[in-house]
Scaffold this motif. Sequence first.
Motif, short mmCIF file in Angstrom:
data_model
loop_
_atom_site.label_atom_id
_atom_site.label_comp_id
_atom_site.label_asym_id
_atom_site.label_seq_id
_atom_site.Cartn_x
_atom_site.Cartn_y
_atom_site.Cartn_z
N GLY A 1 142.20 48.93 49.54
CA GLY A 1 143.47 48.57 50.17
C GLY A 1 144.11 49.77 50.83
N HIS A 2 144.81 49.50 51.96
CA HIS A 2 145.40 50.62 52.71
C HIS A 2 146.67 50.22 53.47
N GLU A 3 147.37 49.18 53.06
CA GLU A 3 148.55 48.73 53.80
C GLU A 3 149.75 48.50 52.85
N PRO A 4 150.23 49.55 52.19
CA PRO A 4 151.27 49.34 51.18
C PRO A 4 152.70 49.36 51.72
N GLY B 1 158.36 64.17 44.28
CA GLY B 1 158.25 65.58 43.93
C GLY B 1 159.46 66.37 44.42
N ASP B 2 159.57 67.60 43.97
CA ASP B 2 160.76 68.42 44.25
C ASP B 2 160.95 68.73 45.73
N ASP B 3 159.88 68.73 46.52
CA ASP B 3 159.99 69.10 47.93
C ASP B 3 160.21 67.91 48.87
N VAL B 4 160.22 66.72 48.34
CA VAL B 4 160.37 65.52 49.18
C VAL B 4 161.84 65.36 49.57
N THR B 5 162.10 65.22 50.88
CA THR B 5 163.48 65.13 51.36
C THR B 5 163.78 63.84 52.13
N SER B 6 162.74 63.15 52.62
CA SER B 6 162.98 62.01 53.51
C SER B 6 163.22 60.70 52.78
N VAL B 7 162.77 60.61 51.53
CA VAL B 7 162.96 59.40 50.74
C VAL B 7 163.35 59.78 49.32
N ALA B 8 163.93 58.81 48.62
CA ALA B 8 164.38 59.05 47.25
C ALA B 8 164.06 57.82 46.41
N PRO B 9 164.03 57.97 45.08
CA PRO B 9 163.79 56.80 44.23
C PRO B 9 164.75 55.66 44.57
N GLY B 10 164.20 54.47 44.65
CA GLY B 10 164.98 53.30 44.99
C GLY B 10 164.88 52.89 46.44
N ASP B 11 164.38 53.79 47.33
CA ASP B 11 164.24 53.46 48.75
C ASP B 11 163.08 52.49 48.96
N ARG B 12 163.29 51.58 49.89
CA ARG B 12 162.20 50.71 50.35
C ARG B 12 161.46 51.44 51.47
N VAL B 13 160.11 51.50 51.38
CA VAL B 13 159.32 52.20 52.38
C VAL B 13 158.09 51.38 52.75
N LEU B 14 157.61 51.62 53.96
CA LEU B 14 156.29 51.14 54.34
C LEU B 14 155.43 52.37 54.60
N ALA B 15 154.13 52.21 54.45
CA ALA B 15 153.23 53.36 54.56
C ALA B 15 152.07 53.03 55.49
N PRO B 16 151.91 53.76 56.60
CA PRO B 16 150.76 53.56 57.48
C PRO B 16 149.44 53.68 56.72
N PHE B 17 148.39 53.08 57.29
CA PHE B 17 147.09 53.07 56.61
C PHE B 17 146.50 54.46 56.46
N ALA B 18 146.96 55.42 57.26
CA ALA B 18 146.46 56.80 57.16
C ALA B 18 147.56 57.70 56.63
N LEU C 1 155.60 44.48 57.44
CA LEU C 1 154.34 44.87 56.81
C LEU C 1 153.21 45.11 57.81
N PRO C 2 153.05 44.32 58.88
CA PRO C 2 151.97 44.60 59.83
C PRO C 2 152.09 45.95 60.52
N LEU C 3 153.25 46.59 60.46
CA LEU C 3 153.39 47.92 61.05
C LEU C 3 152.56 48.96 60.30
N THR C 4 152.14 48.64 59.07
CA THR C 4 151.29 49.56 58.33
C THR C 4 149.91 49.70 58.96
N ASP C 5 149.53 48.71 59.77
CA ASP C 5 148.20 48.76 60.38
C ASP C 5 148.12 47.92 61.65
N VAL C 6 147.96 46.60 61.51
CA VAL C 6 147.50 45.79 62.64
C VAL C 6 148.46 45.74 63.82
N MET C 7 149.77 45.75 63.58
CA MET C 7 150.70 45.73 64.71
C MET C 7 150.66 47.07 65.44
#
Length: 346
Positions: free
Chosen positions: A58-61, A69-86, A148-154
């Motif tokens: 699977g690759h479309e979460p 982690g300590d260096d992550v600045t763009s998202v925080a716990p509780g945020d809704r995110v989509l993740a590209p297949f790569a 969700l299709p923005l993770t890959d097919v769209m």
Amino acid sequence: MQAAIYRGPGDIAIEDVPKPEVESPTDAVIRVTHTAVCGSDLWFYRGDNEPEPGSRVGHEPMGIVEAVGDDVTSVAPGDRVLAPFAISCGECEFCRKGLYTSCVEDESWSGDNGGAQGEYVKCPFADGTLVRVPDRYADDEDTLESLLPLTDVMGTGHHAAVSAGVSEGDTAVVIGDGAVGLCGVLAAQRLGAERIIAVGHHDDRLELAKEFGATETVTERGEDATERIEELTYGGANHVMECVGAASAMNTAIAAARPGGTVGYVGVPYGVDEEGLDVFSMFSDNIALRGGVAPVRDYAEELLSDVVQGTLDPSPIFTKTVDLDGVPEGYRAMDEREAIKVLVKP
């Protein structure tokens, strides 16, 4: 946690596996709420390009950030995110110029990162990969299924249109009526194409192509398809989108291109080495070939904006929905062409 595991051709199992955890300052762990089965997953399901038995797949979460982690600045716990297949670091030479799929880190969703057809994934480069969903849409199920299709097919269909040079008033030919081809129709319509000719073999999918903006459809195969396209376009189109990957589809795309035209190709190549490409036609007619694996992260914010504004909705490509236990059935349904694309809600 549970995740989909590849056991061999035609054999996907749901098994208990270790839950991924934050290990590096750039990591994020995501609870998956939506994912999908991709047409490219069918290659290993059918015995081609096989991963090791026992691999997570699977690759479309899409989901909710659980920890960072300590260096992550763009998202925080509780945020809704989509993740590209790569997965992409966001900092290397290729990421900086938008070619995220050539990231030097060469990370994927499989292995210790969890496989996206499961309950959790780890993103080792959260700031370079994850796309945050605006809070006002974070619990809007209709919007989430459109995102969700923005993770890959769209994003991949959009890459085909961009690579083919589609713009306002153009005629575009889209080869393929799978999820990517249908999203390619949407992308061509979004970019202002006046005529969009969808080429495929399934009446139900071509009807959806019409809903997405196709003005004409072609159901013929091989040389008959080429002749029909040439008839409709008076000698070929300047913008052709190849969304299948098979050698036959690529050669149809080349044949459909007008002299001086461009083929935007995004289908994962299959059988090209054995069957070959009609390179001489490309040479003699000055046909350009552009495209490749789609850097969907580069298009994500642009397409997300249209989705949340209500002007782009690729969600009709999902014609079957399953829970995590239903993933093996989802593979079977797609393999037997009973579903265009399967939505998974773990």
